[in-house]
Scaffold this motif. Structure first.
Motif, PDB file in Angstrom:
ATOM      1  N   HIS A   6       0.868  -1.180   0.000  1.00  0.00           N
ATOM      2  CA  HIS A   6       0.000   0.000   0.000  1.00  0.00           C
ATOM      3  C   HIS A   6       0.901   1.226   0.000  1.00  0.00           C
ATOM      4  O   HIS A   6       1.660   1.461   0.951  1.00  0.00           O
ATOM      5  CB  HIS A   6      -0.895   0.012   1.230  1.00  0.00           C
ATOM      6  CG  HIS A   6      -1.716   1.256   1.355  1.00  0.00           C
ATOM      7  ND1 HIS A   6      -2.743   1.561   0.491  1.00  0.00           N
ATOM      8  CD2 HIS A   6      -1.662   2.296   2.241  1.00  0.00           C
ATOM      9  CE1 HIS A   6      -3.286   2.702   0.831  1.00  0.00           C
ATOM     10  NE2 HIS A   6      -2.637   3.177   1.891  1.00  0.00           N
ATOM     11  N   GLN A   7       0.839   1.990  -1.111  1.00  0.00           N
ATOM     12  CA  GLN A   7       1.717   3.152  -1.256  1.00  0.00           C
ATOM     13  C   GLN A   7       1.252   4.269  -0.316  1.00  0.00           C
ATOM     14  O   GLN A   7       0.073   4.566  -0.197  1.00  0.00           O
ATOM     15  CB  GLN A   7       1.705   3.652  -2.702  1.00  0.00           C
ATOM     16  CG  GLN A   7       2.163   2.610  -3.715  1.00  0.00           C
ATOM     17  CD  GLN A   7       3.608   2.189  -3.509  1.00  0.00           C
ATOM     18  OE1 GLN A   7       4.413   2.930  -2.919  1.00  0.00           O
ATOM     19  NE2 GLN A   7       3.961   1.005  -4.000  1.00  0.00           N
ATOM     20  N   GLY A   8       2.193   4.840   0.370  1.00  0.00           N
ATOM     21  CA  GLY A   8       1.900   5.928   1.295  1.00  0.00           C
ATOM     22  C   GLY A   8       3.152   6.295   2.050  1.00  0.00           C
ATOM     23  O   GLY A   8       4.251   5.863   1.719  1.00  0.00           O
ATOM     24  N   ASN A   9       2.985   7.074   3.062  1.00  0.00           N
ATOM     25  CA  ASN A   9       4.124   7.460   3.891  1.00  0.00           C
ATOM     26  C   ASN A   9       3.725   7.343   5.367  1.00  0.00           C
ATOM     27  O   ASN A   9       3.019   8.202   5.888  1.00  0.00           O
ATOM     28  CB  ASN A   9       4.563   8.890   3.588  1.00  0.00           C
ATOM     29  CG  ASN A   9       5.860   9.242   4.284  1.00  0.00           C
ATOM     30  OD1 ASN A   9       6.601   8.360   4.719  1.00  0.00           O
ATOM     31  ND2 ASN A   9       6.132  10.547   4.422  1.00  0.00           N
ATOM     32  N   PRO A  10       4.080   6.214   5.982  1.00  0.00           N
ATOM     33  CA  PRO A  10       4.962   5.149   5.478  1.00  0.00           C
ATOM     34  C   PRO A  10       4.201   4.141   4.608  1.00  0.00           C
ATOM     35  O   PRO A  10       2.965   4.131   4.596  1.00  0.00           O
ATOM     36  CB  PRO A  10       5.454   4.480   6.755  1.00  0.00           C
ATOM     37  CG  PRO A  10       4.290   4.612   7.696  1.00  0.00           C
ATOM     38  CD  PRO A  10       3.679   5.958   7.387  1.00  0.00           C
ATOM     39  N   GLN A  11       4.947   3.301   3.930  1.00  0.00           N
ATOM     40  CA  GLN A  11       4.361   2.217   3.148  1.00  0.00           C
ATOM     41  C   GLN A  11       3.916   1.101   4.090  1.00  0.00           C
ATOM     42  O   GLN A  11       4.553   0.830   5.102  1.00  0.00           O
ATOM     43  CB  GLN A  11       5.371   1.657   2.148  1.00  0.00           C
ATOM     44  CG  GLN A  11       5.662   2.556   0.962  1.00  0.00           C
ATOM     45  CD  GLN A  11       6.627   1.902  -0.010  1.00  0.00           C
ATOM     46  OE1 GLN A  11       7.585   1.262   0.402  1.00  0.00           O
ATOM     47  NE2 GLN A  11       6.384   2.070  -1.304  1.00  0.00           N
ATOM     48  N   TYR A  12       2.805   0.467   3.696  1.00  0.00           N
ATOM     49  CA  TYR A  12       2.329  -0.695   4.444  1.00  0.00           C
ATOM     50  C   TYR A  12       2.405  -1.930   3.538  1.00  0.00           C
ATOM     51  O   TYR A  12       2.181  -1.849   2.324  1.00  0.00           O
ATOM     52  CB  TYR A  12       0.895  -0.477   4.930  1.00  0.00           C
ATOM     53  CG  TYR A  12       0.810   0.336   6.194  1.00  0.00           C
ATOM     54  CD1 TYR A  12       0.726  -0.288   7.437  1.00  0.00           C
ATOM     55  CD2 TYR A  12       0.831   1.726   6.144  1.00  0.00           C
ATOM     56  CE1 TYR A  12       0.652   0.461   8.606  1.00  0.00           C
ATOM     57  CE2 TYR A  12       0.770   2.489   7.306  1.00  0.00           C
ATOM     58  CZ  TYR A  12       0.679   1.835   8.539  1.00  0.00           C
ATOM     59  OH  TYR A  12       0.621   2.587   9.684  1.00  0.00           O
ATOM     60  N   PHE A  13       2.705  -3.042   4.148  1.00  0.00           N
ATOM     61  CA  PHE A  13       2.831  -4.297   3.429  1.00  0.00           C
ATOM     62  C   PHE A  13       1.936  -5.341   4.097  1.00  0.00           C
ATOM     63  O   PHE A  13       1.733  -5.310   5.317  1.00  0.00           O
ATOM     64  CB  PHE A  13       4.287  -4.797   3.455  1.00  0.00           C
ATOM     65  CG  PHE A  13       5.290  -3.770   3.019  1.00  0.00           C
ATOM     66  CD1 PHE A  13       5.616  -3.619   1.677  1.00  0.00           C
ATOM     67  CD2 PHE A  13       5.906  -2.937   3.951  1.00  0.00           C
ATOM     68  CE1 PHE A  13       6.541  -2.673   1.271  1.00  0.00           C
ATOM     69  CE2 PHE A  13       6.838  -1.994   3.556  1.00  0.00           C
ATOM     70  CZ  PHE A  13       7.152  -1.859   2.213  1.00  0.00           C
TER      71      PHE A  13
END
Length: 271
Positions: A67-74
């Protein structure tokens, strides 16, 4: 700290081709709904700087979603989906290995040597593979005497059934009536008889923990004899000897032994 079950899963994932950090990250993600690199690092004991590299590899293999973002989630894909992905990957590699090994060429001249030598095999899977290969190669007669029902795997039943259906004379002996009934039910085209070789199921007093698994003779020229030998450290070990050719003394002795009493067996009437 990972549990014993998790360590086993990590070991198996490595056996299927993942590197240690990849296996640890994926196992950690199966415990988390989703996680950042920091959370994965804390759960898996993988250095945070190595988590990104590991999850990128897992993503490329279809085992992790990002999941793209800040921070990234996996997050890991479902267990069933992951097993399917790994199974397909493993199967593909096996197919490639099969093609590569067959492309190397045949073992020239081995036929002559096999007629004069006895070879040994270790491991239940190796012995089962050799037995199935021998049976499939039979074009006249397959005689198998079962000492332990453990050798009667689904794959062996299928191979015996297909061989009998192909017109090969399949003769199977076993001591116990329940074993003979199961064999006749699973391999209806075979001739099943009561084995008179009582020593197959009754080990000697000196080695009560040693048992004979199976005696297999194909076309009266190839022989395999397997046994289970105790090992105080790693558990029982399956071993076998294999020989081929009329000039092989082992095959000749076994042929006489197995042939004793077989001549009077009532074979199924041909249609």
């Amino acid at each position: 700290m990972t549990s014993a079950v998790e360590e086993k899963a990590i070991e198996l994932l490595q056996n299927l081709g993942l590197k240690e950090y990849e296996a640890r990250c994926f196992t950690a993600l199966t415990r988390l709904p989703s996680g950042t690199a920091r959370e994965i690092s804390e759960t898996s004991d993988v250095p945070r700087t190595r988590v990104y590299e590991a999850v990128r590899v897992l993503e490329s293999q279809g085992l992790v979603e990002v999941h793209q973002g800040n921070p990234q989630y996996f997050r890991a894909v479902g267990v069933d989906e992951a097993v399917t992905v790994l199974a397909n990957r493993y199967s593909s590699r096996i197919d490639e290995l099969d093609q590569a090994l067959h492309g190397i060429g045949s073992r020239a001249g081995s036929d002559d040597r096999d007629a004069h030598e006895v070879w040994s095999l270790t491991g239940a899977s190796s012995i089962a593979a050799r037995a199935n290969e021998m049976i499939r190669a039979g074009n006249g007669e397959v005689v198998i005497v079962v000492g332990s029902r453990a050798v009667l795997t689904n794959e062996l039943y299928e191979t015996l059934r297909e061989t009998a259906d192909a017109g090969v004379d399949v003769v199977i002996g076993a001591m116990r009536s329940e074993a003979r009934e199961a064999i006749q039910r699973r391999v209806p085209g075979a001739t099943v008889f009561e084995s008179g070789l009582t020593w197959l199921e009754k080990p000697t007093a000196e080695r009560e923990d040693v048992s004979v698994g199976v005696l297999l003779m194909v076309d009266r020229t190839a022989l395999l004899v397997s046994s289970r030998v105790p090992d105080e450290y790693d558990g029982p070990t399956d071993r076998a000897v294999y020989g081929r050719g009329f000039s092989n003394g082992l095959v000749m002795i076994a042929h006489r032994l197995l042939s004793h009493g077989l001549q009077d067996i009532q074979r199924p009437a041909e249609e």
